[in-house]
Motif scaffolding. Structure first.
Motif, PDB file in Angstrom:
ATOM      1  N   PRO A 107       0.808  -1.224   0.000  1.00  0.00           N
ATOM      2  CA  PRO A 107       0.000   0.000   0.000  1.00  0.00           C
ATOM      3  C   PRO A 107       0.842   1.274   0.000  1.00  0.00           C
ATOM      4  O   PRO A 107       0.551   2.227  -0.740  1.00  0.00           O
ATOM      5  N   GLY A 108       1.896   1.281   0.790  1.00  0.00           N
ATOM      6  CA  GLY A 108       2.783   2.443   0.832  1.00  0.00           C
ATOM      7  C   GLY A 108       3.514   2.632  -0.486  1.00  0.00           C
ATOM      8  O   GLY A 108       3.680   3.749  -0.980  1.00  0.00           O
ATOM      9  N   MET A 109       3.965   1.522  -1.058  1.00  0.00           N
ATOM     10  CA  MET A 109       4.641   1.585  -2.358  1.00  0.00           C
ATOM     11  C   MET A 109       3.703   2.151  -3.417  1.00  0.00           C
ATOM     12  O   MET A 109       4.100   2.967  -4.257  1.00  0.00           O
ATOM     13  N   LEU A 110       2.471   1.697  -3.383  1.00  0.00           N
ATOM     14  CA  LEU A 110       1.497   2.157  -4.378  1.00  0.00           C
ATOM     15  C   LEU A 110       1.255   3.658  -4.245  1.00  0.00           C
ATOM     16  O   LEU A 110       1.200   4.381  -5.249  1.00  0.00           O
ATOM     17  N   MET A 111       1.128   4.134  -3.019  1.00  0.00           N
ATOM     18  CA  MET A 111       0.820   5.549  -2.837  1.00  0.00           C
ATOM     19  C   MET A 111       2.015   6.427  -3.216  1.00  0.00           C
ATOM     20  O   MET A 111       1.851   7.492  -3.823  1.00  0.00           O
ATOM     21  N   SER A 112       3.220   5.976  -2.877  1.00  0.00           N
ATOM     22  CA  SER A 112       4.411   6.742  -3.278  1.00  0.00           C
ATOM     23  C   SER A 112       4.541   6.760  -4.795  1.00  0.00           C
ATOM     24  O   SER A 112       4.862   7.792  -5.395  1.00  0.00           O
ATOM     25  N   SER A 113       4.283   5.601  -5.409  1.00  0.00           N
ATOM     26  CA  SER A 113       4.375   5.518  -6.866  1.00  0.00           C
ATOM     27  C   SER A 113       3.293   6.370  -7.523  1.00  0.00           C
ATOM     28  O   SER A 113       3.511   6.962  -8.581  1.00  0.00           O
ATOM     29  N   TYR A 114       2.139   6.417  -6.895  1.00  0.00           N
ATOM     30  CA  TYR A 114       1.019   7.209  -7.427  1.00  0.00           C
ATOM     31  C   TYR A 114       1.419   8.686  -7.527  1.00  0.00           C
ATOM     32  O   TYR A 114       1.238   9.325  -8.562  1.00  0.00           O
ATOM     33  N   LEU A 116       4.458   9.837  -7.459  1.00  0.00           N
ATOM     34  CA  LEU A 116       5.589   9.934  -8.389  1.00  0.00           C
ATOM     35  C   LEU A 116       5.090  10.103  -9.824  1.00  0.00           C
ATOM     36  O   LEU A 116       5.560  10.979 -10.565  1.00  0.00           O
ATOM     37  N   LEU A 117       4.117   9.280 -10.217  1.00  0.00           N
ATOM     38  CA  LEU A 117       3.618   9.346 -11.591  1.00  0.00           C
ATOM     39  C   LEU A 117       2.779  10.599 -11.836  1.00  0.00           C
ATOM     40  O   LEU A 117       2.656  11.051 -12.969  1.00  0.00           O
ATOM     41  N   GLN A 118       2.198  11.139 -10.768  1.00  0.00           N
ATOM     42  CA  GLN A 118       1.488  12.406 -10.926  1.00  0.00           C
ATOM     43  C   GLN A 118       2.473  13.523 -11.254  1.00  0.00           C
ATOM     44  O   GLN A 118       2.207  14.382 -12.088  1.00  0.00           O
ATOM     45  N   LYS A 119       3.609  13.480 -10.576  1.00  0.00           N
ATOM     46  CA  LYS A 119       4.619  14.522 -10.780  1.00  0.00           C
ATOM     47  C   LYS A 119       5.435  14.279 -12.030  1.00  0.00           C
ATOM     48  O   LYS A 119       5.844  15.207 -12.711  1.00  0.00           O
ATOM     49  N   ASN A 120       5.731  13.023 -12.279  1.00  0.00           N
ATOM     50  CA  ASN A 120       6.616  12.659 -13.383  1.00  0.00           C
ATOM     51  C   ASN A 120       6.001  11.468 -14.120  1.00  0.00           C
ATOM     52  O   ASN A 120       6.237  10.325 -13.764  1.00  0.00           O
ATOM     53  N   PRO A 121       5.218  11.734 -15.153  1.00  0.00           N
ATOM     54  CA  PRO A 121       4.500  10.651 -15.838  1.00  0.00           C
ATOM     55  C   PRO A 121       5.409   9.658 -16.559  1.00  0.00           C
ATOM     56  O   PRO A 121       4.985   8.567 -16.876  1.00  0.00           O
ATOM     57  N   SER A 122       6.625  10.070 -16.820  1.00  0.00           N
ATOM     58  CA  SER A 122       7.518   9.177 -17.545  1.00  0.00           C
ATOM     59  C   SER A 122       8.865   9.072 -16.836  1.00  0.00           C
ATOM     60  O   SER A 122       9.886   9.535 -17.330  1.00  0.00           O
TER      61      SER A 122
END
Lengths: 168, 83
Positions: A107-114, A116-122
């Motif tokens: 869950p923590g990994m998912l939220m951090s990744s979420y 991350l992708l909001q800020k940096n889509p690629s």
């Protein structure tokens, strides 16, 4: 006993009100008031990141933040990722690329990744590793987590999936 | 080892894709810390040989031997949704 105070936090789009002691941690509010136990208490010291949630668009470790500090603000947890029963691309990525084993850090990994992708889509592989550097995983060795985030970035049409070597 | 069966048939030497437990990626995993039973004063953990088992009966204080309200749980899981 400290005086309780009324707080209201929007969790996954739904307002939650409760009388809480000022010492109550945000993670305990999330787990006990709406009963969303997907956010885990791992280390209680802000090291492991299992308690990571998104607060007004930024990741926070909810085990080192008081619930009263989130009064009037918006929190998103892992339970808020899927929409109408459809998995979020990140969840799909973790499933397809085997980005989890015991699932405790997930869950923590998912939220951090979420975020991350909001800020940096690629993001590049290095950027992904930096992005999840506040989250510890003791099972996967991170390789498949990175691949999972790359999968999500590609699926969201915002990035390319890079080939990483398969690990057993 | 040489594969003697087609990928469709599967079998020895054919890789099998691991199936992930969907609960873990949706915050629905049920860890020890997630168990909530405020009226319980004791817990009983029952090991089972397979991952999918259901409780068919409950232990109640009225049935004797135990004055406390027990919480019984099956391990590893019950009703998994692996896929």
């Amino acid at each position: 006993m400290a005086t309780k105070q009324l707080i209201q936090i929007k969790v996954n789009g739904r307002n939650r009100e409760a009388m809480v002691e000022p010492r109550l941690l945000l993670v305990h509010f999330i787990r006990n008031i709406p009963g969303l136990t997907g956010t885990h208490v791992g280390c209680d010291t802000s090291h492991c990141g299992a308690c990571t949630v998104v607060l007004d668009g930024k990741t926070v470790k909810s085990c080192t933040m008081f619930a009263v500090q989130a009064d009037g603000r918006e929190v998103m947890t892992v339970e808020g990722l899927a929409t109408n029963g459809a998995l979020h691309p990140l969840q799909e990525g973790f499933r397809q690329e085997h980005g989890l084993q015991c699932g405790f850090c997930t869950p923590g990994m998912l939220m951090s990744s979420y975020v991350l992708l909001q800020k940096n889509p690629s993001p590049s592989e290095e950027e992904i590793r930096w992005g999840i550097s506040g989250n510890l995983c003791r099972c996967t060795g991170y390789q498949n987590i990175v691949k999972s985030v790359q999968f999500a970035a590609a699926k969201m049409g915002q990035g390319e999936k890079h080939d990483l070597p398969d690990i057993a | 080892m040489t594969c003697r069966t087609s990928p469709e048939v599967g079998g020895m030497s054919h890789p099998i894709k691991r199936k992930e437990d969907l609960r873990f990626i949706q915050g629905k995993g049920n860890y020890v810390d997630d168990v909530s039973c405020p009226i319980c004063s004791m817990a009983i953990w029952c090991g089972v040989p397979t991952p999918t088992r259901a409780m068919r009966s409950r232990i109640s204080p009225a049935e004797g031997r135990c004055e406390a309200v027990p919480f019984a749980a099956l391990w590893p899981t019950q009703g998994d949704k692996i896929g």
